[in-house]
Scaffold this motif. Structure first.
Motif, PDB file in Angstrom:
ATOM      1  N   THR A 115     -79.793  26.266  16.226  1.00  0.00           N
ATOM      2  CA  THR A 115     -80.614  26.557  17.397  1.00  0.00           C
ATOM      3  C   THR A 115     -82.068  26.372  17.010  1.00  0.00           C
ATOM      4  OG1 THR A 115     -79.029  28.171  18.259  1.00  0.00           O
ATOM      5  CG2 THR A 115     -81.286  28.307  19.088  1.00  0.00           C
ATOM      6  N   THR A 169     -73.293  29.947  16.191  1.00  0.00           N
ATOM      7  CA  THR A 169     -74.530  29.355  15.685  1.00  0.00           C
ATOM      8  C   THR A 169     -74.637  29.615  14.185  1.00  0.00           C
ATOM      9  OG1 THR A 169     -75.659  29.704  17.791  1.00  0.00           O
ATOM     10  CG2 THR A 169     -77.045  29.403  15.857  1.00  0.00           C
ATOM     11  N   ALA A 226     -85.851  26.750  18.612  1.00  0.00           N
ATOM     12  CA  ALA A 226     -86.684  27.233  19.717  1.00  0.00           C
ATOM     13  C   ALA A 226     -88.142  26.924  19.429  1.00  0.00           C
ATOM     14  CB  ALA A 226     -86.488  28.734  19.911  1.00  0.00           C
ATOM     15  N   ILE A 245     -75.856  30.308  23.401  1.00  0.00           N
ATOM     16  CA  ILE A 245     -76.513  30.950  22.266  1.00  0.00           C
ATOM     17  C   ILE A 245     -76.908  32.401  22.549  1.00  0.00           C
ATOM     18  CG2 ILE A 245     -77.330  28.826  21.206  1.00  0.00           C
ATOM     19  CD1 ILE A 245     -80.024  29.253  22.573  1.00  0.00           C
ATOM     20  N   CYS A 273     -78.736  36.520  16.428  1.00  0.00           N
ATOM     21  CA  CYS A 273     -78.708  36.162  15.006  1.00  0.00           C
ATOM     22  C   CYS A 273     -78.867  37.393  14.126  1.00  0.00           C
ATOM     23  CB  CYS A 273     -79.808  35.151  14.688  1.00  0.00           C
ATOM     24  SG  CYS A 273     -79.464  33.482  15.272  1.00  0.00           S
ATOM     25  N   HIS A 331     -81.710  23.960  26.788  1.00  0.00           N
ATOM     26  CA  HIS A 331     -81.606  25.179  27.581  1.00  0.00           C
ATOM     27  C   HIS A 331     -82.991  25.577  28.079  1.00  0.00           C
ATOM     28  CE1 HIS A 331     -77.579  25.855  25.842  1.00  0.00           C
ATOM     29  NE2 HIS A 331     -78.121  25.593  24.671  1.00  0.00           N
ATOM     30  N   ASN A 334     -78.992  23.204  19.673  1.00  0.00           N
ATOM     31  CA  ASN A 334     -79.315  23.907  20.904  1.00  0.00           C
ATOM     32  C   ASN A 334     -80.832  24.088  20.932  1.00  0.00           C
ATOM     33  OD1 ASN A 334     -76.751  24.834  22.385  1.00  0.00           O
ATOM     34  ND2 ASN A 334     -76.296  25.262  20.234  1.00  0.00           N
ATOM     35  N   ASN A 341     -74.454  23.799  13.203  1.00  0.00           N
ATOM     36  CA  ASN A 341     -74.815  24.118  14.581  1.00  0.00           C
ATOM     37  C   ASN A 341     -76.119  24.908  14.541  1.00  0.00           C
ATOM     38  OD1 ASN A 341     -75.048  25.227  17.182  1.00  0.00           O
ATOM     39  ND2 ASN A 341     -72.831  25.245  17.471  1.00  0.00           N
ATOM     40  N   ALA A 376     -81.350  35.029  21.859  1.00  0.00           N
ATOM     41  CA  ALA A 376     -80.665  34.259  20.821  1.00  0.00           C
ATOM     42  C   ALA A 376     -81.069  34.739  19.431  1.00  0.00           C
ATOM     43  CB  ALA A 376     -80.964  32.770  20.982  1.00  0.00           C
ATOM     44  N   MET A 418     -80.858  29.852  13.278  1.00  0.00           N
ATOM     45  CA  MET A 418     -81.847  29.665  14.337  1.00  0.00           C
ATOM     46  C   MET A 418     -83.229  29.567  13.716  1.00  0.00           C
ATOM     47  SD  MET A 418     -82.653  31.991  17.711  1.00  0.00           S
ATOM     48  CE  MET A 418     -83.932  31.497  18.897  1.00  0.00           C
TER      49      MET A 418
END
Length: 202
Positions: free
Chosen positions: A8, A91, A10, A84, A123, A75, A37, A6, A119, A94
């Protein structure tokens, strides 16, 4: 480290959209990844439009991939109530690629102004892998100090520096080798990734 499933991802407003596009494609194709995500800042949307000619506020990830992706959840950076944003959401890692100096500064100083910052903060507080692929040159003392602060808090500083020893033939080759290094760092080595082999002893 167990294999993440899973992730994330960005994307912020620094130059380097090609890196973000390559890592998104790799994550989408990787069967070990069950959920992505995805968050892009408003500034990132502008950079994508300028660098890759991909425009629009909606479905950015699908436009990059060229098709819908069932494991992708998009998102907006203003959605601070997203999954998140909570430490209870599992998660595994990331990645912020590229990571602007403004985003770095917010994370390093604990200023959660949007979902990306929050998020990342989650983490750090939950001791989960956070990879900041910073993009700027030259670094001033503020940048260096913020990198030190983020590193001390548990983040990995992973500057977007391409390799040349693999003799890349295009900017896409450079970007792909870089994201292979990033994914290997979180336990997702990619097929076909270049690995340095020393010269054989005669």
């Amino acid at each position: 480290m167990p294999e993440p499933s899973n992730i994330t991802l960005a994307v912020t407003g620094a130059s380097g959209s090609i890196y973000a596009a390559e890592i998104l494609r790799a994550l989408a194709a990787d069967t070990r990844v069950s959920k992505i995500n995805f968050v892009a800042s408003d500034s990132a949307l502008r950079v994508f439009a300028e660098e890759l000619k991909i425009s629009g506020r909606t479905n950015l990830a699908e436009k990059i991939l060229g098709a819908p992706c069932s494991k992708l959840q998009h998102h907006t950076e203003t959605d601070i109530g997203a999954n998140i944003a909570s430490g209870s959401y599992p998660t595994d890692a990331m990645i912020i690629l590229p990571c602007s100096m403004g985003t770095l500064a917010s994370i390093a100083n604990g200023i959660a102004q949007n979902l990306i910052h929050r998020a990342a903060d989650v983490c750090l507080k939950e001791n989960r892998p956070l990879i900041l692929c910073v993009r700027e040159t030259p670094f001033n003392r503020i940048h260096l100090r913020n990198m030190q602060l983020a590193s001390d808090a548990g983040a990995t500083i992973f500057p977007t520096i391409p390799t040349l020893y693999n003799h890349p033939q295009s900017t896409q080759d450079m970007a792909r080798q870089f994201i292979h290094r990033v994914l290997a760092h979180i336990g997702l080595p990619q097929p076909g990734a270049y690995q340095w082999q020393p010269d054989e002893t005669p």
